[in-house]
Design a protein around this motif. Sequence first.
Motif, short mmCIF file in Angstrom:
data_model
loop_
_atom_site.label_atom_id
_atom_site.label_comp_id
_atom_site.label_asym_id
_atom_site.label_seq_id
_atom_site.Cartn_x
_atom_site.Cartn_y
_atom_site.Cartn_z
N GLU A 266 0.86 -1.19 0.00
CA GLU A 266 0.00 0.00 0.00
C GLU A 266 0.89 1.23 0.00
OE1 GLU A 266 -3.98 -0.93 2.44
OE2 GLU A 266 -2.18 -0.86 3.68
N ILE A 267 0.55 2.19 -0.85
CA ILE A 267 1.33 3.42 -0.94
C ILE A 267 0.34 4.58 -0.96
CG2 ILE A 267 2.97 4.77 -2.31
CD1 ILE A 267 3.89 2.03 -3.50
N GLY A 268 0.59 5.56 -0.10
CA GLY A 268 -0.30 6.70 -0.06
C GLY A 268 0.15 7.73 0.94
N ALA A 269 -0.76 8.66 1.21
CA ALA A 269 -0.49 9.74 2.16
C ALA A 269 -1.79 10.13 2.84
CB ALA A 269 0.12 10.93 1.44
N ASN A 270 -1.67 10.52 4.09
CA ASN A 270 -2.80 11.03 4.87
C ASN A 270 -4.00 10.09 4.86
OD1 ASN A 270 -1.37 13.34 5.64
ND2 ASN A 270 -1.93 14.37 3.74
N GLY A 271 -3.74 8.80 5.01
CA GLY A 271 -4.83 7.83 5.12
C GLY A 271 -5.45 7.40 3.81
N ARG A 272 -4.98 7.90 2.68
CA ARG A 272 -5.50 7.51 1.37
C ARG A 272 -4.44 6.67 0.67
NH1 ARG A 272 -8.21 12.27 -1.70
NH2 ARG A 272 -9.34 10.50 -2.57
N PHE A 273 -4.76 5.40 0.45
CA PHE A 273 -3.78 4.46 -0.09
C PHE A 273 -4.28 3.81 -1.37
CE2 PHE A 273 -2.70 4.75 4.34
CZ PHE A 273 -1.33 4.69 4.35
N GLU A 274 -3.31 3.45 -2.21
CA GLU A 274 -3.56 2.58 -3.35
C GLU A 274 -2.71 1.35 -3.14
OE1 GLU A 274 -3.87 4.21 -7.37
OE2 GLU A 274 -3.49 6.17 -6.45
N ALA A 275 -3.20 0.21 -3.62
CA ALA A 275 -2.49 -1.04 -3.39
C ALA A 275 -1.91 -1.60 -4.68
CB ALA A 275 -3.44 -2.08 -2.78
N VAL A 276 -0.76 -2.24 -4.52
CA VAL A 276 -0.14 -3.03 -5.58
C VAL A 276 -0.31 -4.48 -5.14
CG1 VAL A 276 1.96 -3.53 -6.86
CG2 VAL A 276 1.51 -1.19 -6.06
N LEU A 277 -1.09 -5.24 -5.90
CA LEU A 277 -1.45 -6.60 -5.51
C LEU A 277 -0.58 -7.66 -6.15
CD1 LEU A 277 -5.33 -6.22 -5.70
CD2 LEU A 277 -3.83 -5.85 -3.73
N GLU A 278 0.25 -7.26 -7.09
CA GLU A 278 1.18 -8.17 -7.76
C GLU A 278 2.59 -7.64 -7.57
OE1 GLU A 278 0.03 -10.93 -9.17
OE2 GLU A 278 -2.04 -10.37 -8.84
N LYS A 279 3.58 -8.42 -7.92
CA LYS A 279 4.97 -7.98 -7.82
C LYS A 279 5.28 -7.10 -9.03
CE LYS A 279 8.21 -11.01 -8.12
NZ LYS A 279 9.08 -12.16 -7.89
N ASP A 280 4.77 -5.86 -8.97
CA ASP A 280 4.84 -4.93 -10.09
C ASP A 280 5.68 -3.72 -9.68
OD1 ASP A 280 4.41 -3.13 -12.16
OD2 ASP A 280 2.24 -3.44 -12.22
N TYR A 281 6.98 -3.80 -9.94
CA TYR A 281 7.90 -2.75 -9.50
C TYR A 281 7.63 -1.42 -10.21
CZ TYR A 281 10.33 -6.74 -7.51
OH TYR A 281 10.64 -7.87 -6.82
N LYS A 282 7.20 -1.48 -11.47
CA LYS A 282 6.89 -0.25 -12.20
C LYS A 282 5.73 0.49 -11.54
CE LYS A 282 5.60 1.52 -16.71
NZ LYS A 282 5.14 1.24 -18.05
#
Length: 86
Positions: free
Chosen positions: A60-76
């Motif tokens: 999960e990557i985000g800021a201030n409680g708003r996240f988006e998830a990467v569900l696969e091994k997707d480095y890009k």
Amino acid sequence: MSETKTIVVWSRTGCHHCDEIKAYLQANKYAYELVDIEGRDYLRDILELKYGVRYVPVVEIGANGRFEAVLEKDYKRIEELVERNA
């Protein structure tokens, strides 16, 4: 109000894909928080509610409680989200 970028790695012991994701983040000097789901099915329940999956790794990557998830091994995709939330 300043935004603080956060990276959260949902992982479990013995997961080689999880280890690869963590090694990638460390090699690129990205600080991250770790959520170890080993033996904690309620954490898998949370993943299922949030993203419809019960497996790891999830990043999960985000800021201030708003996240988006990467569900696969997707480095890009990880890079795109890190840059967007920089």
